[in-house]
Design a protein around this motif. Structure first.
Motif, mmCIF file in Angstrom:
data_model
loop_
_atom_site.group_PDB
_atom_site.id
_atom_site.type_symbol
_atom_site.label_atom_id
_atom_site.label_comp_id
_atom_site.label_asym_id
_atom_site.label_seq_id
_atom_site.Cartn_x
_atom_site.Cartn_y
_atom_site.Cartn_z
ATOM 1 N N GLN A 177 0.794 -1.218 0.000
ATOM 2 C CA GLN A 177 0.000 0.000 0.000
ATOM 3 C C GLN A 177 0.833 1.278 0.000
ATOM 4 O OE1 GLN A 177 -2.642 -0.246 3.376
ATOM 5 N NE2 GLN A 177 -3.866 -1.907 2.468
ATOM 6 N N LYS A 229 -0.114 6.375 1.313
ATOM 7 C CA LYS A 229 -0.616 5.010 1.570
ATOM 8 C C LYS A 229 -1.953 4.859 0.851
ATOM 9 C CE LYS A 229 -2.149 1.885 5.223
ATOM 10 N NZ LYS A 229 -2.437 1.716 6.694
ATOM 11 N N GLU A 279 -4.870 2.072 -0.647
ATOM 12 C CA GLU A 279 -5.355 0.682 -0.542
ATOM 13 C C GLU A 279 -5.183 -0.081 -1.848
ATOM 14 O OE1 GLU A 279 -9.354 1.056 0.744
ATOM 15 O OE2 GLU A 279 -8.827 1.076 2.892
ATOM 16 N N ASN A 280 -5.304 0.622 -2.950
ATOM 17 C CA ASN A 280 -5.169 -0.017 -4.258
ATOM 18 C C ASN A 280 -3.980 0.612 -4.970
ATOM 19 O OD1 ASN A 280 -5.607 -1.504 -6.538
ATOM 20 N ND2 ASN A 280 -7.724 -0.860 -6.815
ATOM 21 N N SER A 282 -5.978 -6.170 -3.714
ATOM 22 C CA SER A 282 -6.105 -5.149 -2.659
ATOM 23 C C SER A 282 -7.250 -5.548 -1.747
ATOM 24 C CB SER A 282 -6.364 -3.773 -3.271
ATOM 25 O OG SER A 282 -5.349 -3.438 -4.172
ATOM 26 N N ASN A 286 -9.847 -5.953 1.408
ATOM 27 C CA ASN A 286 -10.469 -5.048 2.383
ATOM 28 C C ASN A 286 -10.437 -3.596 1.917
ATOM 29 O OD1 ASN A 286 -10.879 -7.252 4.190
ATOM 30 N ND2 ASN A 286 -8.735 -7.064 4.850
ATOM 31 N N VAL A 287 -10.732 -3.357 0.640
ATOM 32 C CA VAL A 287 -10.778 -1.994 0.114
ATOM 33 C C VAL A 287 -11.963 -1.270 0.742
ATOM 34 C CG1 VAL A 287 -11.045 -0.588 -1.947
ATOM 35 C CG2 VAL A 287 -9.679 -2.679 -2.010
ATOM 36 N N SER A 288 -11.718 -0.062 1.184
ATOM 37 C CA SER A 288 -12.789 0.708 1.824
ATOM 38 C C SER A 288 -13.817 1.156 0.802
ATOM 39 C CB SER A 288 -12.201 1.939 2.526
ATOM 40 O OG SER A 288 -11.249 1.548 3.498
#
Length: 1745
Positions: A77, A98, A100-101, A316, A318-320
């Motif tokens: 990340q 940072k 997530e993807n 990736s 647990n992507v928000s």
């Protein structure tokens, strides 16, 4: 993420163009913030988390300032951006991010960074990305460990488990992470990751379903494969979610086999991808295995591919989810209904407009409650939200919500209530007016769509939806149940929800008339809500709005919907509507439905061609029902290229699409012309491909089913194969396609046999497979043998299986297949060995078979066709047939025995035991008699039994080893006479049974002799026969009970009764007495006195002669005959049938026998013949009277002059009384009788020789000059031919010195015919005519031997039976005058007979190449004619050339010979069958006879758009509508235009201008009666001359006060337009190619013109110098090798010079009227004939384009 709407909103905040954004954690010095990193076109933007603006001033980082990017090796990340310098308002030159993807973020950054540098610097710069540890500790990997033997592999943001044996495959760009992998066996794996699209974009490009993506993959994978088949094509569930992905996954599985490899394709869709949950991305996993490794590793490879696809997940985890962004899109109503429900379920988010939707639903509910509509409970308004709403998220608001009073105001307010609408402010100022309107109206449309979902069960579920709102819970209790005020409110809400508005979003929404707008052809320029439109159609609301009985308008609306831009679901539903409507029988009965179908067919075709595979399936299914029984729909389909479309659909290898396409082909291939077009498009190879690729996937019958075979079985493949079998069977109705399937596609039969022997017998596939097999072996014995060997045992075993299901269709197809196979003897033997007879008996008890006449008919045909093979078995156990209680089985059993008796050569053969045969016959007689006795009231059964017994008695036995008297005695033992008498009494009014019964009596008496005659008298058969004969008399004095009897004047029954009386009278004096004692004598003489047939009179005379000869010497019978004026009646019969030698001879024999009774009888004969005189009858003796009658009277050429009386007196005084003395004159009389006999026999022998196929070259003198045989006169000194021999025979050329014929002389000349040929060609067996001569020599020798044997027998009979000799001599003498009157021209008779047979043999291909065709002519025809066509044209040409010119000018010859000859050639030889879909109606228009050829959909005299009036050719004097029927039917099939062929009056009786006036009269009558809006005139050959003259006359008479409209157009085919031209260039050039001779044409032209100069334009319109203005447009077609070419082209040049609209086409290498000769050419889809009919169709349709 790259959502377009969010990016557009971000662009407005940043002022730049953004391509990607992501929520990141940013660290820069002391600055640590959570913000959005937005990848722009030239810079990287950082926005606040609430998207209200940049993170701070100067928060954008230009790409030119980024020096280096480092990605962390210890995590997935983190990354670091290093700047070239410290930026203002930033605490550091390093930005720590940072994401997530991260991989997706860096991929977008790389793309835009490099693009910016290329734009600025003009060169490619390497993206400065590197990997180093940035964080201190390596992050924990959340992924599970891979399976043993697998490893995790990453590719474009995704990871999956890959077998370790696979290695990366480098490409031209990079060495790793290419998505391509391969192992050591050449098995390759490819992973495709497609670009993510928003759900809106996918819907716009019709890829909103993964099935369409899979279909595209299948098309691409198989585009280069010549042969492949799809093993699997279905959805599949993804089994793993290793990344805890919140997105939704779909998967589709494809398995495709090709010749080289097997391909496994797993297509996946990741939908509602976080963080914004508005995108979808497609991923495909393709595993390709070479064919040599697939068989051994099939299961393991399947499991590997499944594991790879199931393990695939995002890189990736647990992507928000950007809940704020998702909520904003929800509030903007950017999600469709499915997305809204998914978000509500998984994210628990709802749109802010739900409250307004609830208000709307509640308000509509209240309207129905206020009007007390049934089904709407007012208490619902007071219930709690939990009881009412599907999701009670706003529970506290349901009861308190205020209802909407004015829906229109409410909807109008919604136009401005959307958040962020550019109504004012800076944002609005930046947009032009049209853009703002588009945004507002687009929002308004989304509101309507959301509210429609809410009303349609989205909030209240099944309690309330659109269908209930429109139609109501009870029929007609929806909108129509409301009061007028509430109806207006609800209808306004309905129209808003439908939201029918222009696609131009700058225009506002207005309420419009639904029905009126739907009928508008410009509906494609409008948009609407598919969900509401679906409810409108499903409730018939639109149909009611249009009005009852206006199906055409309703169908037009549906057609407009199909062409509009509506969704896939709605188009599929419209197709289902047509499938359901046409499936109802009552719908088919409506006339308006048939015509309305035509409106929607073009739209269906458009959907079929461009709607994708899914919609193509629905469109095909709808067209199947629309085309069923509707010829007009079929014509439109074929005209719009359905054949090529069908081929493309089947090539797609989609099972459903192929299935419905083949069903459509089943409907279309019922017409022969459609089969040709479809075959030329390439369907047959595809049918073969389906058979060979799918035959092994059928489900086996249960008793042969294994676990593996059951798993491989496919219902879809069975459905596909069923329709394939039907289409193959229908193609095999044509010989050329049958041969193509057998020879070019040899595995067709093998595949069908495998299917037939594998599937369950009672299945529909089994039935249709039998149909295809039956069709394939129709004309090929080798195929009958092959199919019979494999199919018969299985078929009989299946029929005998009592547990197997046996539907009626399967039983029928089984019988039909067996009937077809029984045409081969080996098959019938196999059927018998397999026990077919017992199986048929068991089937007779089947419930469906018992009730069906068709079953018994098929069984009877099958039993008859088995013939001699089962002779012993059937007769040895014949009682089995009669033990059945079914009368129909007994009836067909009798018919079977009759057929066997007829086919059996008799028991006299050396290899047969006569005693055994006698026992067999006895059993047969017993069975037949028992059957007839068991059912005396069954007329048909009685008749069948009697016919079988008659056939048994009359069975030929060449060796006379089995006497028929034995059979007769057996029948008498079984009381057959009593049985017959009872049947005649019980069925006294059934002519057919009476005829069989009397025939049986006659046969029994002839074979059984006196015993049978006595039995006939004892049992009453003789009395019944006499009674039957009396009732056939048309006599007003008969009893009243017989008045109007069906037996009166039944000539066939009379003849049968007379034969029976003759056989009884021949048995002796007792039989004669019994006949005379009853009414027999009176009946016979009464029949003679009436106008009956010649055969009836012949048998009447035979009965009288036999009765007089056998009736004793007392003279009582002769007196009775004289009292009944028998002599006068016999003489009258001679006068009446002067041209029937048999009648004259029988009557003369009866007169001679009567005269022999005594002087009184002789005088009555003389008086009846017109002789008067004083004759001293007292002095006459019986012998002298006999001499008088047989000598003087019979030998006199004229019985009315004085010399006759003197001759009579001379005979009285010189007669000898002793019978022992030889009388020289009697010998002379016998020689004369032999002379007459020889003359007749030799004449018949010549006729028979002329009818032999090989006799053609010897019929007439050899035309050696024309044939180029210039040395023929030198080699052949004594030329002779059969025609010359016939003339010599008639001219007494072969008589000797005593004027008696010498047969040796004529046989010498006959032999000379063949010897001349053999001598000239020196016995060269390679010459065809030499072979023919040798064959004829052999035939003539056999006939000569038979002649001499018959002559010897005749002479012997003269010596043994002197009385019969004298009677025959008397009959011969009395027939001399009759022969002179009825003398026939032997040349004409022989010519007619031999030429018809000659032509038939050549045209049917039974002979080799014609001797009348020379190879040098091939250079003229321009194309290679098929041998059959070449033979046919040669024969026609030679036939016409041989017609004597004198016959053409004789009305009698034309009517009695030429016309029948022409019609017999055109009818018999062509073997024409009328195309299906047309009907022939005889009619009279304006007193002129003719023939209508109509499409099946037309009624006679009904109004039509167009009508064609046709004048047939035939040189003005020949042919008729019947000869042109097939040709005109082809025109009707192609054009759909009713056609009337005029049977105009013809010369020589009706010369010019009668034929032309007949055509004109018919044309004027059709115009006057208003049969059609447009009338075309057409004609071929001489008919073209007539219609051209008529059209010119009409065009020149336009100035008349009474004007007749001109024809819409002229269709001319090879017109004969210049009768004076018989010497032009084309006559000389093509005389030996075309079939019209100049001499005959010149004679016919003179006959038609009848005194009018041939150069006169009235009879030769081609010589017209001018053509009037406004002359009808003309279609002109002619052959390039026809003799009329010169005059036709002269006409064409003249017409075009004067401005006539002319479309002229010359078909190179073709002869006169070539389209009419299509059947002679043979199968050829690319031949010149189809193009002609297409030109005619186009020409007649031009006005309507």
């Amino acid at each position: 993420m790259s959502d377009r709407q969010v990016l557009a909103a971000i662009g407005m905040k940043t002022g730049g163009d953004c391509r990607y954004f992501e929520l990141v954690h940013l660290t820069c010095g002391d600055l640590r913030r959570k913000c959005f990193a937005c990848v722009g076109k030239h810079s990287l933007f950082f926005l606040r988390q609430d998207l209200n603006g940049p993170l701070h001033d100067d928060a954008d980082v230009y790409y030119s300032l980024i020096a280096r990017i480092i990605q962390d090796e210890n995590s997935d990340q983190h990354c670091l951006l290093t700047m070239t310098e410290e930026l203002p308002n930033w605490n550091s030159d390093r930005l720590f991010i940072k994401a997530e993807n991260r991989s997706l973020f860096l991929r977008h950054l790389r793309c835009n960074w490099q693009t910016d540098h290329m734009w600025r610097l003009g060169r490619v710069v390497v993206f400065p990305l590197s990997s180093h540890p940035i964080t201190k500790e390596r992050s924990f990997d959340n992924y599970v460990l891979p399976y043993q033997g697998y490893r995790w592999t990453k590719f474009q943001g995704y990871r999956f488990m890959l077998p370790e044996r696979f290695s990366d495959q480098a490409n031209s760009i990079q060495d790793s992470e290419t998505g391509e992998y391969v192992d050591e066996h050449g098995i390759s794996l490819v992973v495709h990751v497609h670009e993510a699209f928003s759900l809106e974009q996918l819907a716009q490009i019709y890829r909103d379903n993964i099935r369409w993506v899979a279909a595209d993959y299948k098309t691409q994978l198989c585009s280069e494969e010549k042969q492949f088949y799809v093993i699997k094509n279905c959805s599949r569930d993804k089994r793993m979610n290793l990344a805890a992905d919140v997105a939704q996954w779909h998967q589709w599985e494809l398995i495709i086999r090709t010749r080289q490899a097997t391909i496994l394709c797993l297509v996946m869709r990741r939908q509602y991808i976080p963080p914004a949950c508005c995108n979808a991305q497609d991923i495909a996993v393709l595993l390709r295995c070479p064919e040599e490794h697939w068989t051994d590793r099939e299961t393991s490879l399947l499991l590997e591919a499944y594991l790879i696809a199931d393990s695939l997940c995002t890189d990736s985890p647990n992507v928000s989810v950007y809940r704020d962004v998702v909520q904003a899109k929800l509030d903007a109503l950017r999600f469709d209904e499915e997305g809204t429900e998914w978000i509500a379920t998984h994210l628990k988010l709802k749109t802010c407009w739900e409250v307004e939707a609830v208000r709307l639903v509640k308000s509509i509910w209240k309207l129905y409650c206020d009007d007390k509509v049934e089904g709407y409970d007012p208490k619902v308004l007071e219930m709690s939200p939990q009881e009412v709403l599907m999701d009670s998220g706003n529970a506290e608001e349901w009861a308190e919500l205020e209802c909407i009073d004015n829906f229109q105001t409410f909807f109008t307010d919604m136009l401005t209530r959307g958040e962020g609408l550019p109504l004012s402010g800076t944002q609005a100022d930046a947009l032009d007016e049209d853009t703002k309107l588009r945004i507002q109206h687009s929002w308004h449309a989304r509101v309507a769509r959301y509210f429609a979902w809410a009303v349609d069960g989205g909030l209240l579920g099944a309690r309330f939806n659109l269908e209930l709102m429109i139609e109501g819970r009870v029929h007609a209790l929806g909108l129509s149940a409301l009061t007028e005020e509430h109806y207006k409110k609800a209808y306004a809400a309905f129209l808003f929800l439908l939201h029918l508005r222009p696609r131009d979003l700058t225009k506002p929404f207005h309420e419009v008339s639904l029905a009126q707008q739907m009928k508008d052809k410009n509906l494609s320029q409008w948009m609407f809500n598919d969900r509401v439109m679906l409810a409108v159609l499903s409730t018939d609301f639109l149909k009611k709005q249009i009005g009852k009985g206006r199906d055409a308008d309703f169908f037009r609306c549906l057609a407009n919907l199909l062409e509009a831009g509506c969704g896939v679901t709605l188009k599929a539903y419209i197709c289902r509507l047509f499938m359901e409507m046409r499936a109802q029988p009552e719908a088919k009965a409506k006339d308006e439905d048939v015509s309305a179908d035509l409106i929607v067919v073009p739209s269906m075709l458009s959907l079929l061609k461009s709607g994708g595979n899914f919609l193509a399936v629905y469109a095909s299914a709808a067209l199947v029902n629309l085309s069923s029984g509707n010829q007009a729909v079929k014509m439109i389909l074929m005209g719009q290229g359905m054949a090529k479309t069908a081929v493309r659909n089947i090539q797609s290898k989609d099972d459903d699409l192929s299935y419905y396409t083949l069903m459509l082909m089943v409907n279309l291939t019922k017409e022969p012309h459609n089969r040709s077009v479809i075959a030329s498009a390439g369907l047959i190879p595809l049918l073969y491909d389906i058979l060979t690729s799918s035959y092994s996937q059928v489900r086996p019958a249960k008793k042969r089913q294994t676990m593996q075979s059951a798993a491989l079985g496919s219902i879809a493949k069975e459905r596909l194969l069923t329709q394939t079998c039907i289409v193959v069977g229908q193609f095999c109705n044509d010989d050329r396609f049958r041969e193509q399937f057998i020879d070019m596609y040899p595995h067709t039969v093998k595949c069908l046999l495998y299917i037939f022997t594998t599937v369950s017998f009672g299945s529909f596939l089994s039935s249709k497979t039998m149909f295809a097999l039956k069709q394939l072996c129709a004309s090929r014995n080798d195929q009958k043998h092959h199919i019979g060997t494999h199919a018969i045992p299985h078929l009989i075993d299946s029929l005998s299986d009592k547990e197997a299901e046996k539907p009626t269709e399967c039983i029928y197809q089984s019988l039909l297949l067996l009937i077809m196979l029984s045409g081969l003897q080996t098959n019938t033997e196999l059927m018998y060995r397999e026990g077919l007879i017992q199986v048929l008996e068991e089937l007779g008890e089947h419930s469906s078979a018992k009730r069906s006449d068709g079953f018994h008919n098929h069984v009877g045909q099958l039993m008859q066709s088995m013939g001699e093979i089962v002779w012993h078995a059937l007769l040895a156990d014949a009682t089995v047939v009669w033990q059945s209680a079914l009368e129909k089985v007994q009836r067909w059993g009798a018919a079977t025995l009759e057929e066997l008796f007829r086919r059996t050569p008799g028991p006299g053969r050396a290899d047969q035991d006569t005693a055994a045969w006698a026992m067999t016959f006895r059993d047969a007689i017993s069975a037949l008699v028992s059957g007839a006795q068991a059912s005396p009231a069954a007329i048909d059964l009685q008749r069948r039994c009697f016919s079988a017994l008659i056939c048994l008695l009359t069975t030929d036995d060449e060796d006379d080893a089995f006497d028929g008297s034995i059979l007769a005695s057996h029948m008498l033992e079984h009381e057959v006479m009593s049985l017959v008498a009872g049947a005649m009494q019980l069925h006294a009014l059934s002519p057919s049974l009476l005829e069989c019964a009397v025939s049986l009596i006659s046969s029994l008496v002839l074979e059984g002799g006196d015993v049978a005659a006595d039995e006939a008298f004892r049992t009453g058969c003789l009395k019944a026969t006499l009674s039957t004969l009396a009732r056939t008399l048309d006599n007003s004095e008969n009893d009243d009970q017989w008045q109007g009897s069906c037996l009166v004047a039944d000539a066939s029954l009379q003849q049968t009764c007379l034969r029976a009386l003759w056989s009884v009278s021949e048995s002796g004096e007792l039989g004669v007495t019994e006949i005379a004692a009853d009414t027999g004598l009176e009946s016979v003489i009464s029949i003679l006195s009436q106008d009956g047939t010649a055969e009836v009179h012949k048998w009447c005379a035979s009965v009288l002669q036999s009765m007089l000869a056998k009736g004793g010497s007392d003279g009582l019978l002769a007196e009775s005959v004289m009292l009944l004026n028998g002599s006068e009646v016999l003489v009258a019969s001679i006068a009446r049938y002067v041209d029937h030698l048999d009648v004259i001879e029988r009557c003369a024999a009866a007169l001679a026998t009567l005269a022999a009774y005594g002087p009184d009888a002789a005088v009555s004969v003389l008086e009846a013949g017109g002789l008067r005189g004083n004759v001293a009858t007292e002095s006459m003796t019986e012998d002298s009277l006999q001499g008088l009658v047989l000598g003087s009277i019979s030998s006199s050429e004229d019985l009315n002059d004085a010399s006759s009386l003197e001759n009579i007196d001379h005979n009285f005084t010189n007669v000898e009384s002793s019978e022992e003395d030889s009388d020289p004159e009697e010998i002379v009389k016998q020689d004369l009788l032999i002379h007459k006999w020889c003359q007749k026999q030799l004449g018949d022998l010549l006729s028979k020789l002329s009818l032999e196929p090989e006799a053609v070259p010897f019929l007439v003198p050899v035309d050696w000059e024309r044939l180029g045989l210039y040395d023929y006169p030198e080699v052949v000194q004594d030329p002779i031919d059969l025609h010359t021999i016939s003339k010599r025979l008639d001219a007494s050329f072969y008589h000797d010195a005593d004027d008696l014929i010498d047969p040796d002389l004529i046989f010498r000349d006959i032999e000379q015919c063949w010897e001349n040929c053999l001598m000239y060609f020196e016995h060269d067996l390679d010459v065809e005519v030499v072979q023919m001569a040798m064959k004829m020599s052999s035939v003539a020798k056999r006939m000569e031997e038979r002649f001499w044997a018959d002559l010897s027998a005749f002479e012997e009979s003269l010596e043994k039976r002197p009385l019969a000799t004298q009677v025959a001599l008397a009959a011969t003498r009395m027939g001399v005058a009759a022969k002179k009157v009825a003398k026939k021209g032997r040349k004409t008779a022989v010519f007619a007979n031999d030429m018809v047979k000659f032509a038939a043999d050549w045209w049917q291909g039974k002979r080799k190449e014609s001797p009348f065709w020379k190879d040098e002519k091939d250079s003229l025809i321009g194309l290679m004619w098929p041998p059959r066509f070449k033979r046919a044209i040669a024969v026609v040409r030679e036939t016409v050339r041989r017609v004597p010119l004198s016959l053409l000018s004789s009305e009698k010859a034309v009517q009695s010979f030429l016309k029948p000859l022409a019609e017999s050639i055109l009818r018999t030889v062509s073997s024409l069958s009328m195309p299906s879909g047309v009907q022939v109606i005889h009619d009279t228009i304006g007193d002129i006879k003719g023939e209508w050829i109509l499409p099946d959909s037309y009624e006679p005299h009904s109004h039509a758009e167009k009508v064609l009036v046709w004048a047939h050719g035939g040189g003005f004097v020949l042919c008729s509508p019947a000869t042109h029927r097939f040709f005109l039917a082809r025109i009707v099939v192609h054009t759909g235009v009713p056609t009337f062929c005029v049977d105009f009056r013809k010369p020589p009786r009706h010369p010019f201008p009668v034929p032309k006036n007949d055509i004109l009269e018919v044309y004027k009558s059709i115009q006057k009666q208003g049969f059609a809006d447009a009338v075309f005139l057409g004609g071929d050959s001489a008919g073209g001359n007539l219609v051209l003259s008529v059209a010119k006359e009409l065009a020149e008479s336009e100035s008349d006060s009474v004007e007749t409209p001109l024809p819409e157009g002229l269709i001319l085919l090879s017109p004969w337009v210049d009768l004076s031209d018989t010497t032009g260039d084309s006559w000389h050039q093509y005389a030996d190619v075309d079939y019209i001779p100049s001499k005959q044409a010149e004679v016919i032209a003179g006959i038609y013109a009848q005194g009018v100069p041939l150069r006169d334009a009235r009879v030769s319109p081609g010589r017209c110098r001018t053509w009037p203005v406004g002359f009808p447009r003309t279609l002109l077609d002619y052959g390039g090798c026809e003799v009329f070419r010169t005059q036709i082209e002269r006409l064409a040049d003249n017409m075009m010079h004067h401005g006539v609209e002319l479309d002229a086409t010359v078909e190179d290498g073709m002869v006169h009227c070539y389209p009419q000769l299509e059947y002679l050419w043979g199968p050829d889809p690319d031949g010149p004939f189809e193009a002609y009919f297409e030109r005619v169709s186009t020409f007649m349709a031009m006005k309507y384009f």
